[in-house]
Design a protein around this motif. Structure first.
Motif, PDB file in Angstrom:
ATOM      1  N   GLY A 165      43.471  35.409 -45.864  1.00  0.00           N
ATOM      2  CA  GLY A 165      42.385  36.257 -45.441  1.00  0.00           C
ATOM      3  C   GLY A 165      43.076  36.776 -43.985  1.00  0.00           C
ATOM      4  N   HIS A 166      42.010  37.421 -43.395  1.00  0.00           N
ATOM      5  CA  HIS A 166      42.245  37.913 -41.948  1.00  0.00           C
ATOM      6  C   HIS A 166      41.381  37.643 -41.055  1.00  0.00           C
ATOM      7  N   THR A 167      40.454  36.558 -41.090  1.00  0.00           N
ATOM      8  CA  THR A 167      39.432  36.134 -40.276  1.00  0.00           C
ATOM      9  C   THR A 167      40.119  35.745 -38.862  1.00  0.00           C
ATOM     10  N   ASP A 168      39.634  35.886 -37.686  1.00  0.00           N
ATOM     11  CA  ASP A 168      40.143  35.746 -36.391  1.00  0.00           C
ATOM     12  C   ASP A 168      40.105  34.137 -36.083  1.00  0.00           C
ATOM     13  N   PRO A 169      41.189  33.688 -35.956  1.00  0.00           N
ATOM     14  CA  PRO A 169      41.166  32.336 -35.534  1.00  0.00           C
ATOM     15  C   PRO A 169      40.338  31.730 -34.435  1.00  0.00           C
ATOM     16  N   GLU A 170      40.500  32.664 -33.358  1.00  0.00           N
ATOM     17  CA  GLU A 170      39.594  32.480 -32.211  1.00  0.00           C
ATOM     18  C   GLU A 170      38.142  32.220 -32.404  1.00  0.00           C
ATOM     19  N   TRP A 171      37.632  32.622 -33.459  1.00  0.00           N
ATOM     20  CA  TRP A 171      36.295  32.352 -33.807  1.00  0.00           C
ATOM     21  C   TRP A 171      35.923  30.828 -33.823  1.00  0.00           C
ATOM     22  N   PHE A 172      36.772  30.142 -34.535  1.00  0.00           N
ATOM     23  CA  PHE A 172      36.747  28.744 -34.858  1.00  0.00           C
ATOM     24  C   PHE A 172      37.541  28.024 -33.649  1.00  0.00           C
ATOM     25  N   ALA A 173      38.291  28.468 -33.102  1.00  0.00           N
ATOM     26  CA  ALA A 173      38.666  27.722 -31.797  1.00  0.00           C
ATOM     27  C   ALA A 173      37.565  27.644 -30.671  1.00  0.00           C
ATOM     28  N   SER A 174      37.129  28.816 -30.437  1.00  0.00           N
ATOM     29  CA  SER A 174      36.145  28.829 -29.313  1.00  0.00           C
ATOM     30  C   SER A 174      34.546  28.593 -29.688  1.00  0.00           C
ATOM     31  N   ASP A 175      34.431  28.581 -30.996  1.00  0.00           N
ATOM     32  CA  ASP A 175      32.955  28.480 -31.480  1.00  0.00           C
ATOM     33  C   ASP A 175      32.025  29.266 -30.766  1.00  0.00           C
ATOM     34  N   ALA A 176      32.516  30.324 -30.154  1.00  0.00           N
ATOM     35  CA  ALA A 176      31.364  30.775 -29.155  1.00  0.00           C
ATOM     36  C   ALA A 176      30.528  31.646 -30.284  1.00  0.00           C
ATOM     37  N   PRO A 177      29.203  32.085 -29.869  1.00  0.00           N
ATOM     38  CA  PRO A 177      28.407  32.654 -30.776  1.00  0.00           C
ATOM     39  C   PRO A 177      28.823  34.261 -30.899  1.00  0.00           C
ATOM     40  N   PHE A 178      28.410  34.485 -32.066  1.00  0.00           N
ATOM     41  CA  PHE A 178      28.815  36.109 -32.305  1.00  0.00           C
ATOM     42  C   PHE A 178      27.961  36.776 -31.566  1.00  0.00           C
ATOM     43  N   ALA A 179      27.973  38.093 -31.049  1.00  0.00           N
ATOM     44  CA  ALA A 179      27.321  38.825 -30.304  1.00  0.00           C
ATOM     45  C   ALA A 179      26.205  39.518 -30.939  1.00  0.00           C
ATOM     46  N   ASN A 180      26.169  40.288 -31.791  1.00  0.00           N
ATOM     47  CA  ASN A 180      25.244  41.004 -32.561  1.00  0.00           C
ATOM     48  C   ASN A 180      25.619  41.364 -33.896  1.00  0.00           C
ATOM     49  N   ALA A 181      24.852  41.768 -34.603  1.00  0.00           N
ATOM     50  CA  ALA A 181      24.942  42.170 -36.082  1.00  0.00           C
ATOM     51  C   ALA A 181      26.060  43.379 -36.129  1.00  0.00           C
TER      52      ALA A 181
END
Length: 482
Positions: free
Chosen positions: A40-56
């Motif tokens: 897949g091609h999800t962004d590994p930074e999402w899971f590294a930082s665990d920061a909230p997604f900003a908006n829809a």
């Protein structure tokens, strides 16, 4: 006028009651199995930082080329949809972009995108009314409120989705800092990388020269020599394996392979580095490098994935303004029988090697790919991919390959997505389609139901784990390493 949003529990199952009942029982065997997402091609930074997604818009619209390519085809500018360009992040108002999507949901009728989105809206966010112009702000606000809570952070969603493994895809020049950060954090979620060397294998890649320079810097090898260039790949492959990689991925224009002599390969490499190559020589270099990657896989055990047959960045103007992967990649006719023969002549009978082949050219399923995978020990068939990642595409894949290759020369399902929240939806569609296909075989007395029940568990869970060597100790995945 608002309309209710409901997910029929029998969606994608056969209309005939007796066959539908079999499909229901088979689906029940796999409905709650963990998700294996090996490509897949999800962004590994999402899971590294665990920061909230900003908006829809940032979460669901801007990363999803299935969505914005349809809107673009109807005259909607990417600038208005929150899609980043070569200049940087989009300046579009996220709410306004979301309203555009909501007002145009009718464009997605009958598409897999509609099924995936409805699954996300109903199952992940709990909506019971459809997204439309009237409900756009309701959706945007409620999704935003949810994303601000701990339960909707990336790691929490990963665990909620029951993802056992998720693979991202990085270039050889990626320092893998996000994967290293995940390891250092102590989080137990299993997110691994995959080695995608296209930018340093494709002389026609627009960043090839700069990527080669970075390749030498990050590997510490002399990439201006053929021996040093190959050594750099080995160094980086090992670094990727340290971050959990079990596979490589190759998105070449064709499936062409070659088996040049050492002197011929070295001479071709000099032309490539010097920028004096012809288009035919660029193709030959890519072809040779697939064979070189196969050689390396015999040493380190990485599974090869070949994803050929896309005319990438077909829209020149859009590519110039927005860069790669913006919905303008178009399938092309692809040959496999002749194209793979040089590699197969060299390694096709070596059971230590594993190659998963994908296609965007459905005309080759029964004629080429199923017979090849039904014979060569090194070959397995990847699932219906990209434009064919749909109920009809999955059915066609099973109908045209099963009689010759069987189920066990395929590798189950992988979602190949950048849209994180669609992963459970995509796997659910695949499991429902396989339940329906197997139910038809049972109803026609071509397969016993207990065999079908065992097969669907293999398709949903066991085959992808086996194909991508996800349960093998590192020593078993690296047969030639000491």
């Amino acid at each position: 006028m608002t309309r209710p949003l409901t997910l029929n529990p029998d969606r994608l199952f056969p209309a005939e009651p007796a066959t539908r009942a079999v499909a229901q029982r088979l689906y029940a065997q796999v409905e709650d199995l963990p998700i294996i997402s090996p490509h897949g091609h999800t962004d590994p930074e999402w899971f590294a930082s665990d920061a909230p997604f900003a908006n829809a818009t940032e979460l669901l619209l801007a990363p999803d080329h299935y969505l914005y390519r349809m809107l673009y085809s109807q005259g909607v500018a990417l600038e208005d949809l929150g899609v980043p360009s070569r200049k940087g992040p989009s300046g579009a108002d996220p709410r306004a972009a979301w309203r555009i999507l909501a007002a145009n949901m009718h464009l997605f009728r009958g598409t897999p995108s509609s099924m995936w989105l409805d699954h996300v809206f109903a199952e992940v966010f709990g909506f019971d009314v459809r997204l439309s112009a009237e409900t756009a702000d309701l959706y945007f606000d409620r999704i935003g409120e949810a994303l601000a809570t701990p339960a909707f952070r990336p790691r929490a969603l990963f665990e909620r989705f029951n993802i056992e493994l998720l693979a991202t895809t990085e270039a050889p020049t990626d320092p893998l800092k996000h994967h290293k950060a995940m390891r250092a954090s102590g989080w137990k979620g299993r997110v691994v990388t995959a080695y995608r060397p296209d930018p340093v294998l494709d002389p026609e890649h627009e960043d090839f020269t700069a990527e080669i320079e970075r390749f030498g810097e990050i590997s510490g090898e002399d990439v201006q020599s053929w021996a040093g260039y190959l050594a750099a790949h080995r160094v980086r492959r090992q670094a990727f394996m340290e971050m959990g990689a079990t596979s490589t991925d190759h998105g070449h224009p064709t499936a062409q392979t070659a088996d040049l002599s050492e002197a011929e390969a070295e001479d071709l490499f000099r032309k490539v580095l010097g920028g004096t190559f012809t288009p035919a020589e660029a193709e030959l270099f890519r072809a040779q490098m697939l064979t070189e990657m196969a050689k390396m896989s015999l040493d380190d055990g990485l599974v090869m994935q070949i994803h050929p047959g896309s005319f990438r960045n077909h829209n020149r103007g859009l590519h110039g303004a927005f860069g790669r992967d913006k919905g303008a990649d178009i399938p092309t006719r692809t040959d496999y029988v002749r194209a793979l023969k040089p590699l197969l002549d060299r390694f096709g009978n070596d059971r230590r090697l594993s190659i998963i082949v994908f296609t965007l050219d459905e005309s080759v399923y029964a004629r080429e790919l199923a017979p090849l995978a039904g014979h060569y020990p090194v070959l397995k068939l990847g699932p219906a991919w990209w434009f064919h990642d749909s109920p009809e595409g999955m059915r066609r894949f099973r109908e045209q390959t099963t009689e010759t290759a069987g189920f066990y020369n395929t590798v189950g399902f992988n979602d190949d997505t950048r849209a994180f929240l669609s992963i459970p939806a995509r796997h659910d569609v695949a499991r429902r389609v396989d339940a329906s296909f197997l139910a038809k075989l049972v109803a026609e007395h071509r397969l016993d139901e207990d065999d079908a029940a065992e097969t669907i568990v293999d398709l949903a869970y066991n085959l992808p784990k086996r194909a991508y060597k996800l349960d093998e100790p590192a020593a078993e995945r690296t047969p030639e390493l000491v």
